[in-house]
Write a protein that holds these residues in place. Structure first.
Motif, PDB file in Angstrom:
ATOM      1  N   LEU A   4       0.846  -1.201   0.000  1.00  0.00           N
ATOM      2  CA  LEU A   4       0.000   0.000   0.000  1.00  0.00           C
ATOM      3  C   LEU A   4       0.872   1.237   0.000  1.00  0.00           C
ATOM      4  O   LEU A   4       1.945   1.243   0.593  1.00  0.00           O
ATOM      5  N   ASP A   5       0.391   2.288  -0.642  1.00  0.00           N
ATOM      6  CA  ASP A   5       0.963   3.597  -0.403  1.00  0.00           C
ATOM      7  C   ASP A   5       0.063   4.242   0.637  1.00  0.00           C
ATOM      8  O   ASP A   5      -1.074   4.631   0.336  1.00  0.00           O
ATOM      9  N   HIS A   6       0.547   4.310   1.852  1.00  0.00           N
ATOM     10  CA  HIS A   6      -0.289   4.770   2.958  1.00  0.00           C
ATOM     11  C   HIS A   6      -0.690   6.243   2.830  1.00  0.00           C
ATOM     12  O   HIS A   6      -1.598   6.701   3.511  1.00  0.00           O
ATOM     13  N   ARG A   7      -0.014   6.976   1.974  1.00  0.00           N
ATOM     14  CA  ARG A   7      -0.413   8.385   1.759  1.00  0.00           C
ATOM     15  C   ARG A   7      -1.748   8.451   1.020  1.00  0.00           C
ATOM     16  O   ARG A   7      -2.506   9.396   1.143  1.00  0.00           O
ATOM     17  N   TYR A   8      -1.989   7.416   0.208  1.00  0.00           N
ATOM     18  CA  TYR A   8      -3.211   7.411  -0.607  1.00  0.00           C
ATOM     19  C   TYR A   8      -4.195   6.318  -0.180  1.00  0.00           C
ATOM     20  O   TYR A   8      -5.352   6.347  -0.579  1.00  0.00           O
ATOM     21  N   GLY A   9      -3.703   5.344   0.567  1.00  0.00           N
ATOM     22  CA  GLY A   9      -4.541   4.208   0.945  1.00  0.00           C
ATOM     23  C   GLY A   9      -4.831   3.302  -0.232  1.00  0.00           C
ATOM     24  O   GLY A   9      -5.820   2.580  -0.239  1.00  0.00           O
ATOM     25  N   ARG A  10      -3.955   3.359  -1.242  1.00  0.00           N
ATOM     26  CA  ARG A  10      -4.170   2.531  -2.447  1.00  0.00           C
ATOM     27  C   ARG A  10      -3.041   1.522  -2.622  1.00  0.00           C
ATOM     28  O   ARG A  10      -1.902   1.773  -2.243  1.00  0.00           O
ATOM     29  N   TYR A  11      -3.412   0.385  -3.212  1.00  0.00           N
ATOM     30  CA  TYR A  11      -2.415  -0.655  -3.466  1.00  0.00           C
ATOM     31  C   TYR A  11      -1.561  -0.305  -4.670  1.00  0.00           C
ATOM     32  O   TYR A  11      -2.049   0.266  -5.654  1.00  0.00           O
ATOM     33  N   ILE A  12      -0.287  -0.680  -4.589  1.00  0.00           N
ATOM     34  CA  ILE A  12       0.687  -0.373  -5.628  1.00  0.00           C
ATOM     35  C   ILE A  12       0.880  -1.552  -6.574  1.00  0.00           C
ATOM     36  O   ILE A  12       1.113  -1.379  -7.762  1.00  0.00           O
ATOM     37  N   ASN A  13       0.811  -2.747  -6.031  1.00  0.00           N
ATOM     38  CA  ASN A  13       1.194  -3.926  -6.836  1.00  0.00           C
ATOM     39  C   ASN A  13      -0.003  -4.856  -7.048  1.00  0.00           C
ATOM     40  O   ASN A  13       0.116  -6.068  -6.949  1.00  0.00           O
ATOM     41  N   ASN A  14      -1.169  -4.264  -7.348  1.00  0.00           N
ATOM     42  CA  ASN A  14      -2.401  -5.047  -7.417  1.00  0.00           C
ATOM     43  C   ASN A  14      -2.607  -5.728  -8.771  1.00  0.00           C
ATOM     44  O   ASN A  14      -3.624  -5.531  -9.425  1.00  0.00           O
ATOM     45  N   ASN A  15      -1.653  -6.512  -9.172  1.00  0.00           N
ATOM     46  CA  ASN A  15      -1.764  -7.294 -10.406  1.00  0.00           C
ATOM     47  C   ASN A  15      -0.830  -8.493 -10.296  1.00  0.00           C
ATOM     48  O   ASN A  15       0.048  -8.528  -9.429  1.00  0.00           O
ATOM     49  N   PHE A  16      -0.998  -9.460 -11.194  1.00  0.00           N
ATOM     50  CA  PHE A  16      -0.227 -10.702 -11.094  1.00  0.00           C
ATOM     51  C   PHE A  16       1.231 -10.568 -11.545  1.00  0.00           C
ATOM     52  O   PHE A  16       2.018 -11.482 -11.340  1.00  0.00           O
ATOM     53  N   ALA A  17       1.576  -9.456 -12.183  1.00  0.00           N
ATOM     54  CA  ALA A  17       2.989  -9.264 -12.531  1.00  0.00           C
ATOM     55  C   ALA A  17       3.766  -8.780 -11.316  1.00  0.00           C
ATOM     56  O   ALA A  17       4.922  -9.147 -11.129  1.00  0.00           O
ATOM     57  N   ASP A  18       3.123  -7.971 -10.486  1.00  0.00           N
ATOM     58  CA  ASP A  18       3.843  -7.332  -9.386  1.00  0.00           C
ATOM     59  C   ASP A  18       3.537  -7.934  -8.014  1.00  0.00           C
ATOM     60  O   ASP A  18       4.318  -7.781  -7.078  1.00  0.00           O
ATOM     61  N   TYR A  19       2.380  -8.590  -7.864  1.00  0.00           N
ATOM     62  CA  TYR A  19       2.117  -9.359  -6.644  1.00  0.00           C
ATOM     63  C   TYR A  19       2.594 -10.771  -6.945  1.00  0.00           C
ATOM     64  O   TYR A  19       2.034 -11.455  -7.809  1.00  0.00           O
ATOM     65  N   HIS A  20       3.625 -11.184  -6.265  1.00  0.00           N
ATOM     66  CA  HIS A  20       4.317 -12.407  -6.673  1.00  0.00           C
ATOM     67  C   HIS A  20       3.815 -13.644  -5.946  1.00  0.00           C
ATOM     68  O   HIS A  20       4.195 -13.883  -4.812  1.00  0.00           O
TER      69      HIS A  20
END
Lengths: 708, 327
Positions: free
Chosen positions: A626-642
């Protein structure tokens, strides 16, 4: 000699052929006449209120049938009432987390719905938020709730005065279930309030009940179908707001609606393994007897629903120790509510406890395996009851031989070959040997076949395969003549598939049905002057019966009160760690299952292998960032979530103790879905320490942490 | 996804003509990156010009250069006997990238044109100067574990994600472009750009130009080469740091050397000062360490990617050692 029949590996999965040939039909593949497509619009802020929602452009877009949101409050009678904790989708203008569904756009094609959803424009009144567990813990004003009553046996924090002690903190990130199959539902609301859904669910009866509750319609009006599920790992253990939204939409437009969420949405609206921070203190005498265990856990939850799990359970009984205290606190943050992920809280807890045990063994200069054996309990000190069965000492030995534990050096960093350092690690896993209540119907037919029915699920463990084998053994019918029907809410009731309980719960009912069928056949044989050994086909024919039917409900008896019942596992891992790049390569895994009698060797092995692979992910690769400044996930896909790929997975050997425990159920079998994963991450972290001398207390163990 | 027009062409010439007609048109190759970006709303071309049927798939030796057509797939290049024999470094780099399924459709030209994997670039709700000029950089003070340590700017610290390009820059490749005025050539090392004040530009390809092929001169690095990619899982992950190393040895003496690094900059990062240092020296770990140290001049971490300041030189040393021990 049916009792001693050995079930060999040639018993394939009954649905294996369908699954590998594309014949298995998953929820999203049902084509209903007039099917429409829903796409969710989600919040782009983390906390606050929707101040305006402009749906005009979306409504005018080609193919759009309806846009539903809190502005038009589509009908859901239960949501009209005050109170209640589950999120009332489209009944509030409040935003609880980033990515929360705020509208559903329904159109005649998926692409049109997707485009129209991009035209919905929201404005918000933003509020301050926090999505960071560590920050919440430091903030004395942040809300904290007791997740479980504090536990104390003997002296509190006894470790502090022990001859040898350790005190450490362990950190787990958010992990997302990420089954291959995306979540969603097809809902078809017909006149007279009849609802049919095709769901991705671990419990068809649970889905049926939730829909009945929200829409206040009779349960028998709702038909839930979920024959095949493309992985769940716990995330399909509840009916999510997005599913209710789809049912609302179908009711609203009078047509079937299909919703399949995106991979990005899989990170926000269908739960996760919550981040956790755990403090463990352990103390022992110089000769290695545990004298104090303190385990304090802090786990993430949401602000709109509380979520708790068994993070500190294991500390209370896993080791012989007179002084134990635990606490478990949940910390609401501005994220979607978590849900059990395989192994659930116990896997979180085991990483901390089993890492700490390894740390204390190191302090004592003891082999961590010897240390565990020395502190292996004879009975459950928490419940003050004997274990129904526990064969850990045997399991330790079998696994140690297989992994080559004797090659391990107690001094970290001793085994070096070029740039690679080798290490060995071990950990225990444990989980309740649960058994619930379930009904099964058996139909024995004169054509020699048996049909078994129960409203249970199969998210992958091989439910039908296991049930077929139980029945085959009892009735001496080949598995090819047995059909097990599941995933249909009209079948006899069964609980959701979770907590490693399906084989024990449904299997017991299958057992009871088969025993009853057997005695009915014996009775019929006797009444028609047939030999007691006559085949059931002949008995039925002689009696002019096309079939006989039996339905049985089954649950535990009083034996549950007198014994402590658990499944156990031991994971051994051999790793190689690259001294320059920090890359961890697992070279061998040995997992030992002490889970009673093995009913279905092939699917049982598959469970253990799958658990180890999940464990590799937890230990080495998986982290929802998460980027806690925005409360949004950064790696929310199968390429980046391993999630681990094949190249990460080494040879995995699975050993079963395979001793029946008839106190648990008539098959003598315990569940193993959770123990396959629980403890694995600690075994790996312990192996990394043994290889390098680096103790990684924050998962996942990525190269940067090794190099730090 | 927003509706778009789909066109298909079979010649480079007509592709170029179609492109010039419409500013918002894009070429479609394997689509492995472009389609993702369209789904995420990062880009919304009005026209896709499918160039998969343009005959630019050749892989051949022409004089002293190997020509690789822009439409050759990553798999075709990686598995071609000529590449495996003469340019094994390129083959290994390609196979270290993506997954087999992606490599089967991804093209050489598309690989060069792929955009950064920075999470802020992909999320249209977060700031990103590369996606939307002037919106700010989310990564500089945010999640920057994957980000650049060389040649960064205060506008953008994204990295170029390709593996293939690291090998090509190391091997002194040239890029041949079709332009309205005929062909032009550009050195591969000059094809990609640093972010500077224009992070929206990844490379120096002009809006009316098309990649036709890549030319790689024959070399003597085939015997002692290595592509070392350090990543978070064993396959299908972008590089934390990768190093393409090629050594031409006489005995233990380095006659010639090529070094380039991935995962560290907005473009494939050639390590010329390390090459200059190593040329003529003995291939010893001490010299490799010295070269690695030299390579790190000007490197700068942003917090979460500070580990690359250690990992990068370590990976250079290991790659050189592995290249040396190949023989």
């Amino acid at each position: 000699m049916m009792e001693n029949r050995i079930l060999k590996d040639e018993n394939d999965r009954v649905d294996g052929f369908l699954k590998v040939t594309g014949g298995a039909k998953y929820f999203a593949e049902y084509e209903l006449p007039g099917l429409t497509y829903g796409v969710l619009v989600t919040s782009t802020i983390t906390k606050g209120k929707i101040t305006s929602l402009n749906t005009k452009e979306a409504e005018k877009a080609p193919g759009v049938i309806a846009v539903l949101s809190h502005l038009n409050k589509p009908s859901a009678p239960a949501y009209e009432q005050e109170g209640g904790s589950p999120m009332k989708i489209f009944y509030t203008d409040k935003i609880f987390y980033n990515g929360q569904p705020i509208a559903i756009v329904v159109a005649n094609t998926f692409e049109r719905a997707t485009y129209a959803a991009s035209l919905v424009k929201a404005t918000y009144a933003k509020e301050a938020f926090n999505t960071d567990l560590e920050k919440a813990l430091k903030d004395t004003k942040a809300k904290k709730l007791q997740g479980q009553p504090d536990y104390k046996r003997g002296t509190e924090n006894a470790y502090k005065t022990a001859e040898v002690k350790i005190e450490q903190e362990y950190v787990l990130p958010i992990e997302t279930h990420n089954p291959m199959e995306l979540h969603g539902i097809i809902a078809d609301w017909r006149p007279a309030n009849k609802v049919t859904v095709y769901a991705k669910t671990q419990g068809v009866k649970a889905t049926q009940g939730t829909i009945a509750n929200v829409f206040k319609i009779p349960i028998e009006n709702i038909q839930v179908n979920s024959e095949f599920v493309g992985g769940g790992f716990g995330m399909a253990l509840r009916t999510w707001p997005l599913e209710i939204a789809t049912v609302m939409a179908s009711k609203h437009i009078g047509k079937p609606v299909k919703l399949v969420i995106t991979r990005m949405q899989m990170f926000t609206m269908v739960g996760n393994r919550p981040a956790a921070i755990q403090k463990v203190g352990l103390g022992a005498t110089k000769d290695g007897k545990l004298t104090g265990i303190t385990h304090k856990a802090f786990g993430e939850s949401s602000t709109y629903e509380n979520f708790t799990e068994g993070v500190v359970n294991m500390a209370k009984f896993m080791y012989q120790c007179d002084n134990v205290n635990t606490s478990y606190t949940i910390v609401p943050v501005d994220l979607g509510v978590p849900i059990w992920m395989r192994g659930p809280g116990e896997a979180t807890g085991a990483f901390a406890l089993e890492s700490a045990i390894d740390e204390l063994a190191h302090e004592l200069d003891m082999d961590p395996l010897d240390f565990r054996i020395k502190n292996d309990p004879e009975m459950d000190q928490q419940k003050n009851k004997p274990f129904s069965s526990k064969n850990l000492k045997e399991a330790y030995k079998l696994g140690a031989d297989k992994i080559g534990w004797s090659k391990r050096k107690n001094k970290p960093g001793s085994l070096v070959e070029g740039s690679w350092k080798t290490g060995y690690g071990v950990s225990v896993g444990v989980f309740n040997a649960n058994r619930g209540k379930a009904s099964v119907k058996g139909i024995l037919k004169a054509d020699g076949t048996l049909v078994l029915q129960s409203a249970t699920s199969d998210i992958g463990p091989g439910t039908g395969t296991g049930m077929g084998l139980i029945a085959s053994k009892l009735l001496n019918i080949p598995t090819s003549k047995i059909t097990f029907e599941l995933g249909d809410s009209s079948l006899p009731p069964a609980p959701s598939q979770g907590g490693s309980a399906t084989l024990s719960t449904i299997g017991s009912a299958v057992n009871d049905v088969c025993v009853a069928l057997k005695s009915t056949i014996a009775e019929l044989a006797a009444n028609s002057n047939m030999d007691a050994t006559s085949k059931f086909v002949d008995v039925l024919k002689k009696n002019n019966l096309p079939s006989i039917e039996v339905t049985k409900e089954s649950q535990s008896g009083k034996e549950r009160d007198s014994y402590s019942m658990y499944s156990f596992s031991i994971h051994f891992v051999q790793v190689k760690v690259h001294s320059l790049t920090g890359v961890v390569k697992i070279s061998k895994i040995v997992s030992v299952g002490d889970s009673g009698k093995i009913v279905s060797p092939k699917t049982a092995r598959s469970q253990m292998v799958g658990g180890a692979v999940g464990g590799i992910g937890m230990a080495l690769t998986e982290e929802s960032i998460l980027d806690h400044r925005y409360g949004r996930y950064i790696n929310n896909n199968f390429a980046d979530y391993h999630v681990p790929v094949n190249a990460d997975v080494p040879e995995i050997e699975v050993i079963f103790i395979d001793k029946p425990d008839y106190l648990v159920n008539p098959m003598g079998a315990k569940g193993m879905g959770e123990i396959a994963l629980i403890g694995f991450s600690a075994a790996l972290a312990n192996a990394v320490f043994n290889a390098t001398g680096k103790r990684i207390r924050k998962l996942p163990i990525t190269p940067d942490k090794i190099l730090a | 996804m927003i509706n778009f027009q789909y066109l298909r062409t079979t010649t480079a010439k007509s592709a170029l003509t179609l492109l010039q007609k419409d500013k918002n048109a894009k070429f479609l190759g394997g689509g492995t990156n472009l389609i993702d970006l369209m789904k995420r709303g990062v880009t919304a071309p009005e026209k896709l010009i499918d160039i998969n049927h343009v005959p630019l798939k050749q892989i051949e030796l022409v004089g002293s250069k190997i020509h690789i057509g822009a439409m050759a797939t990553n798999t075709a290049v990686a598995e071609h006997p000529l590449i495996q024999e003469k340019l094994p470094l390129l083959s290994w780099a390609l196979n270290a990238g993506a997954s087999a399924q992606l490599r089967n459709v991804a093209t050489v030209g598309g690989n060069m044109m792929q955009r950064t994997r920075c999470g802020y670039f992909y999320d249209t709700e977060m700031p990103c100067n590369k996606r939307e000029a002037g919106s700010g950089c989310g990564a500089i003070d945010g999640f920057n574990r994957m980000h650049a340590i060389f040649g960064t700017s205060d506008k953008c610290i994204a990295v170029h994600p390709s593996d293939m390009c690291i090998a090509l820059v190391a091997l002194d490749a040239e890029v041949v472009l079709a332009t309205p005025k005929g062909e032009r050539k550009i050195l591969f090392k000059d094809f990609h750009r640093l972010a500077g004040d224009t992070p929206q530009l990844d490379n120096n390809l002009k809006a009316d130009e098309m990649i036709v092929r890549v030319e790689v001169p024959l070399n003597n690095f085939a015997k002692n080469a290595y592509y070392l990619k350090v990543r978070d899982r064993a396959s299908y992950a972008f590089a934390l740091v990768s190093v393409a190393a090629g050594l031409e040895l006489q005995g233990n003496k380095i006659v010639n050397v090529r070094l380039a690094m991935g995962g560290v900059a907005h473009k494939p990062w050639r390590l010329t000062s390390a090459e200059d240092f190593l040329k003529g020296k003995e291939a010893t770990t001490e010299n490799f360490e010295q070269a690695a140290k030299l390579s790190m001049t000007g490197a700068k971490g942003f917090g979460e990617n500070d580990f690359k300041l250690t990992l990068a030189p370590n990976t250079i040393i290991e790659a050189l050692n592995l290249a040396k021990s190949k023989a």
